[in-house]
Write a protein that holds these residues in place. Sequence first.
Motif, PDB file in Angstrom:
ATOM      1  N   ASP A   6      40.384  36.230  43.017  1.00  0.00           N
ATOM      2  CA  ASP A   6      40.167  36.377  41.592  1.00  0.00           C
ATOM      3  C   ASP A   6      41.446  36.532  40.807  1.00  0.00           C
ATOM      4  O   ASP A   6      41.429  36.748  39.615  1.00  0.00           O
ATOM      5  CB  ASP A   6      39.295  37.616  41.328  1.00  0.00           C
ATOM      6  CG  ASP A   6      40.092  38.888  41.571  1.00  0.00           C
ATOM      7  OD1 ASP A   6      40.745  38.957  42.622  1.00  0.00           O
ATOM      8  OD2 ASP A   6      40.073  39.789  40.711  1.00  0.00           O
ATOM      9  N   SER A  84      34.035  30.356  40.832  1.00  0.00           N
ATOM     10  CA  SER A  84      35.073  31.058  40.060  1.00  0.00           C
ATOM     11  C   SER A  84      36.436  30.422  40.209  1.00  0.00           C
ATOM     12  O   SER A  84      37.184  30.321  39.244  1.00  0.00           O
ATOM     13  CB  SER A  84      35.155  32.517  40.504  1.00  0.00           C
ATOM     14  OG  SER A  84      33.915  33.165  40.378  1.00  0.00           O
ATOM     15  N   SER A 245      29.315  35.534  45.753  1.00  0.00           N
ATOM     16  CA  SER A 245      28.299  35.983  44.801  1.00  0.00           C
ATOM     17  C   SER A 245      27.157  36.651  45.552  1.00  0.00           C
ATOM     18  O   SER A 245      26.634  37.692  45.146  1.00  0.00           O
ATOM     19  CB  SER A 245      27.780  34.800  43.984  1.00  0.00           C
ATOM     20  OG  SER A 245      28.839  34.249  43.220  1.00  0.00           O
ATOM     21  N   TYR A 271      27.534  42.835  41.735  1.00  0.00           N
ATOM     22  CA  TYR A 271      28.454  43.844  41.209  1.00  0.00           C
ATOM     23  C   TYR A 271      28.983  43.428  39.842  1.00  0.00           C
ATOM     24  O   TYR A 271      28.996  44.212  38.888  1.00  0.00           O
ATOM     25  CB  TYR A 271      29.605  44.045  42.192  1.00  0.00           C
ATOM     26  CG  TYR A 271      30.678  44.998  41.710  1.00  0.00           C
ATOM     27  CD1 TYR A 271      30.368  46.314  41.385  1.00  0.00           C
ATOM     28  CD2 TYR A 271      31.999  44.575  41.580  1.00  0.00           C
ATOM     29  CE1 TYR A 271      31.346  47.195  40.938  1.00  0.00           C
ATOM     30  CE2 TYR A 271      32.992  45.448  41.141  1.00  0.00           C
ATOM     31  CZ  TYR A 271      32.656  46.757  40.818  1.00  0.00           C
ATOM     32  OH  TYR A 271      33.615  47.619  40.370  1.00  0.00           O
ATOM     33  N   TRP A 272      29.399  42.178  39.742  1.00  0.00           N
ATOM     34  CA  TRP A 272      29.959  41.700  38.484  1.00  0.00           C
ATOM     35  C   TRP A 272      28.886  41.636  37.390  1.00  0.00           C
ATOM     36  O   TRP A 272      29.088  42.051  36.253  1.00  0.00           O
ATOM     37  CB  TRP A 272      30.586  40.317  38.715  1.00  0.00           C
ATOM     38  CG  TRP A 272      31.488  39.871  37.602  1.00  0.00           C
ATOM     39  CD1 TRP A 272      31.618  40.421  36.371  1.00  0.00           C
ATOM     40  CD2 TRP A 272      32.384  38.761  37.629  1.00  0.00           C
ATOM     41  NE1 TRP A 272      32.542  39.729  35.617  1.00  0.00           N
ATOM     42  CE2 TRP A 272      33.026  38.697  36.375  1.00  0.00           C
ATOM     43  CE3 TRP A 272      32.694  37.809  38.586  1.00  0.00           C
ATOM     44  CZ2 TRP A 272      33.961  37.721  36.056  1.00  0.00           C
ATOM     45  CZ3 TRP A 272      33.620  36.829  38.282  1.00  0.00           C
ATOM     46  CH2 TRP A 272      34.261  36.790  37.036  1.00  0.00           C
ATOM     47  N   ARG A 276      28.922  44.062  34.267  1.00  0.00           N
ATOM     48  CA  ARG A 276      29.145  43.527  32.931  1.00  0.00           C
ATOM     49  C   ARG A 276      28.087  44.043  31.954  1.00  0.00           C
ATOM     50  O   ARG A 276      28.383  44.384  30.813  1.00  0.00           O
ATOM     51  CB  ARG A 276      29.119  41.999  32.992  1.00  0.00           C
ATOM     52  CG  ARG A 276      29.482  41.354  31.671  1.00  0.00           C
ATOM     53  CD  ARG A 276      29.623  39.859  31.825  1.00  0.00           C
ATOM     54  NE  ARG A 276      30.054  39.248  30.580  1.00  0.00           N
ATOM     55  CZ  ARG A 276      30.228  37.936  30.429  1.00  0.00           C
ATOM     56  NH1 ARG A 276      30.036  37.134  31.452  1.00  0.00           N
ATOM     57  NH2 ARG A 276      30.612  37.443  29.285  1.00  0.00           N
ATOM     58  N   CYS A 281      32.507  45.197  30.672  1.00  0.00           N
ATOM     59  CA  CYS A 281      33.772  44.611  31.175  1.00  0.00           C
ATOM     60  C   CYS A 281      33.680  43.098  31.111  1.00  0.00           C
ATOM     61  O   CYS A 281      32.620  42.511  31.345  1.00  0.00           O
ATOM     62  CB  CYS A 281      34.028  45.054  32.614  1.00  0.00           C
ATOM     63  SG  CYS A 281      34.630  46.736  32.759  1.00  0.00           S
ATOM     64  N   SER A 283      35.823  40.959  32.882  1.00  0.00           N
ATOM     65  CA  SER A 283      36.298  40.264  34.077  1.00  0.00           C
ATOM     66  C   SER A 283      36.046  41.128  35.296  1.00  0.00           C
ATOM     67  O   SER A 283      35.900  42.355  35.201  1.00  0.00           O
ATOM     68  CB  SER A 283      37.797  39.951  33.977  1.00  0.00           C
ATOM     69  OG  SER A 283      38.568  41.121  34.164  1.00  0.00           O
ATOM     70  N   PHE A 284      36.002  40.460  36.419  1.00  0.00           N
ATOM     71  CA  PHE A 284      35.797  41.166  37.685  1.00  0.00           C
ATOM     72  C   PHE A 284      36.940  42.144  37.934  1.00  0.00           C
ATOM     73  O   PHE A 284      36.730  43.282  38.356  1.00  0.00           O
ATOM     74  CB  PHE A 284      35.710  40.130  38.821  1.00  0.00           C
ATOM     75  CG  PHE A 284      35.137  40.681  40.098  1.00  0.00           C
ATOM     76  CD1 PHE A 284      33.821  40.413  40.444  1.00  0.00           C
ATOM     77  CD2 PHE A 284      35.898  41.451  40.956  1.00  0.00           C
ATOM     78  CE1 PHE A 284      33.281  40.908  41.624  1.00  0.00           C
ATOM     79  CE2 PHE A 284      35.366  41.947  42.134  1.00  0.00           C
ATOM     80  CZ  PHE A 284      34.054  41.676  42.467  1.00  0.00           C
ATOM     81  N   LEU A 287      36.628  45.283  35.915  1.00  0.00           N
ATOM     82  CA  LEU A 287      35.599  46.148  36.480  1.00  0.00           C
ATOM     83  C   LEU A 287      36.122  46.919  37.683  1.00  0.00           C
ATOM     84  O   LEU A 287      35.883  48.122  37.837  1.00  0.00           O
ATOM     85  CB  LEU A 287      34.384  45.301  36.860  1.00  0.00           C
ATOM     86  CG  LEU A 287      33.111  46.042  37.284  1.00  0.00           C
ATOM     87  CD1 LEU A 287      32.564  46.886  36.134  1.00  0.00           C
ATOM     88  CD2 LEU A 287      32.062  45.033  37.762  1.00  0.00           C
ATOM     89  N   SER A 345      31.062  52.018  37.216  1.00  0.00           N
ATOM     90  CA  SER A 345      31.694  50.970  38.024  1.00  0.00           C
ATOM     91  C   SER A 345      31.888  51.430  39.465  1.00  0.00           C
ATOM     92  O   SER A 345      31.618  50.677  40.409  1.00  0.00           O
ATOM     93  CB  SER A 345      33.045  50.579  37.406  1.00  0.00           C
ATOM     94  OG  SER A 345      33.693  49.619  38.197  1.00  0.00           O
TER      95      SER A 345
END
Length: 899
Positions: A6, A84, A245, A271-272, A276, A281, A283-284, A287, A345
């Motif tokens: 990422d 991504s 994912s 999680y993302w 979010r 947040c 972006s990953f 976070l 988070s």
Amino acid sequence: MAGREDDEHDPPILDDKTEAEAKSSERDMAPQGPATSIHRSGSRPQLDLSKAEIQGNFEERDPTILLPNQSDDISHLALDIGGSLIKLLYFSRHEDYSNDDDKRKKTIKERLGLTNGKLRSYPVLGGRLHFVKFETHKINECLDFIHSKQLHRRDPYPWSSKTLPLGTGVIKVTGGGAYKFADLFKERLGVSIEKEDEMHCLVSGANFLLKAIRHEAYTHMEGEKEFVQIEPNDLYPYLLVNVGSGVSIIKVDGEGKFERVSGTNVGGGTYWGLGRLLTKCKSFDELLELSQKGDNSTIDMLVGDIYGGMDYSKIGLSASTIASSFGKAISENKELEDYRPEDISLSLLRMISYNIGQISYLNALRFGLKRIFFGGFFIRGHAYTMDTISFAVHFWSKGDMQAMFLRHEGFLGAMGAFMSYEKHGLDDLMSHQLVERFPMGAPYTGGNIHGPPLGDLNEKISWMEKFVRRGTEITAPVPMTPSKTTGLGGFDVPSSRGSALRSDASALNVGVLHLVPTLEVFPLLADPKMYEPNTIDLSDQGEREYWLKVLSEHLPDLVDTAVASEGGTEDAKRRGDAFARAFSAHLARLMEEPAAYGKLGLANLLELREECLREFQFVDAYRSIKQRENEASLAVLPDLLEELDSMSEEARLLTLIEGVLAANIFDWGSRACVDLYHKGTIIEIYRMSRNKMQRPWRVDDFDAFKERMLGSGGKQPHRHKRALLFVDNSGADVILGMLPLAREFLRRGTEVVLVANSLPALNDVTAMELPDIVAGAAKHCDILRRAAEMGGLLVDAMVNPGDGSKNDLTSAPLMVVENGCGSPCIDLRQVSSELAAAAKDADLVVLEGMGRALHTNFNAQFKCEALKLAMVKNQRLAEKLINGNIYDSVCRYEPPSLS
């Protein structure tokens, strides 16, 4: 970071320039005659070992793999296009090797008469594998990159005169983007996409990396990394857990043998996505960074919450164990905005990580597996994530299973896609054929690389001049993409805070991986699996801090010497200052995170310094000093040889060993020794050192060595067949110390192979310099002259049987081989094929100097006799290693190991 999928700020590589680091020049040093020939080993017939070179492009940051002798057809491009990130792997070819017109080298090659068997009818391919990342939504930048380098037009058959027509190219691609963007590749580049199965690529990429790269796998428990070396024969079966994912759990039984045995839809996307929604947040990374400031106990229901702060010891649950993720939100009368985003988070991260760890454990238990490898964009080298997964696996398995992580996990699929091309010849590559280096490349802050790639050395110097360092904080402005460009390599200002090196900056740096098929394991090691080159354990914080400080304090002297070696020009001064900033940044990173570059040893530190010098084009910082010291030493050599020849055999042997120890004082890598140079000439210091050679030495096995050489009780010893002499410094060290010792072996009919560095390091002598030194010494000695002629070192000499040579002179040759490295130390798991070939008939190894005999290999055991000689020039090393003092001497003689 190559291991972080990422990382939005990793720039692609834009520069393909390469620099030759050293040439093997096909010298398998052997004298004339079948009894003394050295044969090149050929354990990997699929790789052409001719014309091998260690080469490297020091302008790059991303990991590259050198393929100097790759053969057969080979594709140049493979991609893994995920939701991504795009992971791109491409092959860049070196220019064709030119014939060497140097008369001496040509004559030596003819004299040795060594080839690699069948010669190919087309030029050897040389090159490296480059690893690049793009954000998937910036697919057009990726296509621009491919087009700018013409990667889609490169002919995989360069020996052919045909040009690849537009529209006929095929690129191997895996991941969902292979389907989504197929038409775009055809439209923009005129190439077709050949889709490769994502799971198959993932597994084959993991198999290759785990077998080929040393310290690819590591554990992470309670913030501590520990690298695990897995023998290729012991790799299978294992569980591969790919956390993207969602989560896929794959049981791997061998090459091409795997099965997806389970999975879960609760993964990184969960999680993302939830993060979010709950924290806003964007972006990953944001976070994840938020989680580092969180306290999950404000949201999670813990065992202690249920039992009044007490453990539930009967079933092994501590009060801090999570009984229910987000459980406190049930009973508390709070709204979402009443909870800190940081706590949300962290709670979410722990919930998903624990779940992944437990499901992985259950599947490993199901199949009786002990090792579980985790990869995927969810991991990305994040310390807390890895700790949480590791804790879950350890907890549920009661310590019977290990959670392990991969340094190159971000490129598993791309590597697998690349390997799907046939006839790569990569399957049998071993870890000793990979040399890992860590050039500065684009500068980093906060453990991350920011800014565009640096296209040439001047750009790199300009960037380093902007570096500011305060304590462990390293900052630099983040350049934006210039206007009117395609945007290649230009990245936005980092969204994460990260101007400082965080204590949890756990993303492992992945260095430049040069694949050198001519590197082999030294065949005389008693047990290569148990061999550890580093004598000093830098995992100890005190040792690590001491040696990092030593290197830092030596830096100003090194910069002055390097600049002076190139005439003190303004250009040299700028490069010297940039080198100092870059190397200081490396040291600061290692001080903050010792495992950032893999398992750290003193040998690695010293090699990092040499590589950093070369990165800023200081090829040989001590060149002028070495030349001056060589001339001074050669001037007094005749008197020394005359003195030695007047002695009895026993007195001469002692004087020779004393001479090696005394001459080893000349080491520009030692602060104490540098101070000596201001107190006298090289000859005065040598004589002073010899006069102080009083026995017993701190480590003194001379009597055992003398008995082996001279015999005892009237019993005559058998002579050594071949002695490998690993030489150290230029000047007095090699000329007044090791050459006279080599002469003594030659006098007794023992073949002698002088083993020297392939590349310059400090004032160490190199294999390229040794022939001239030997030629200078041979002018004063018939023994050396005759041996050098037989070994191919004096190719221009006019040999006349009636020139007065004595009949009792040796018929044994004196040869020179390079060791395959450019460091004051040597890792015997990675030596040149020439040295490996020379070692096969050797029955004595002589390791001389602090770097080769003390810093590394002091505890190494060999199948043959070994003699380790060094003067200790560092007080701490003296105390730790031999319980002695600076300037103590070490003469350790060891019979063959029975291992």
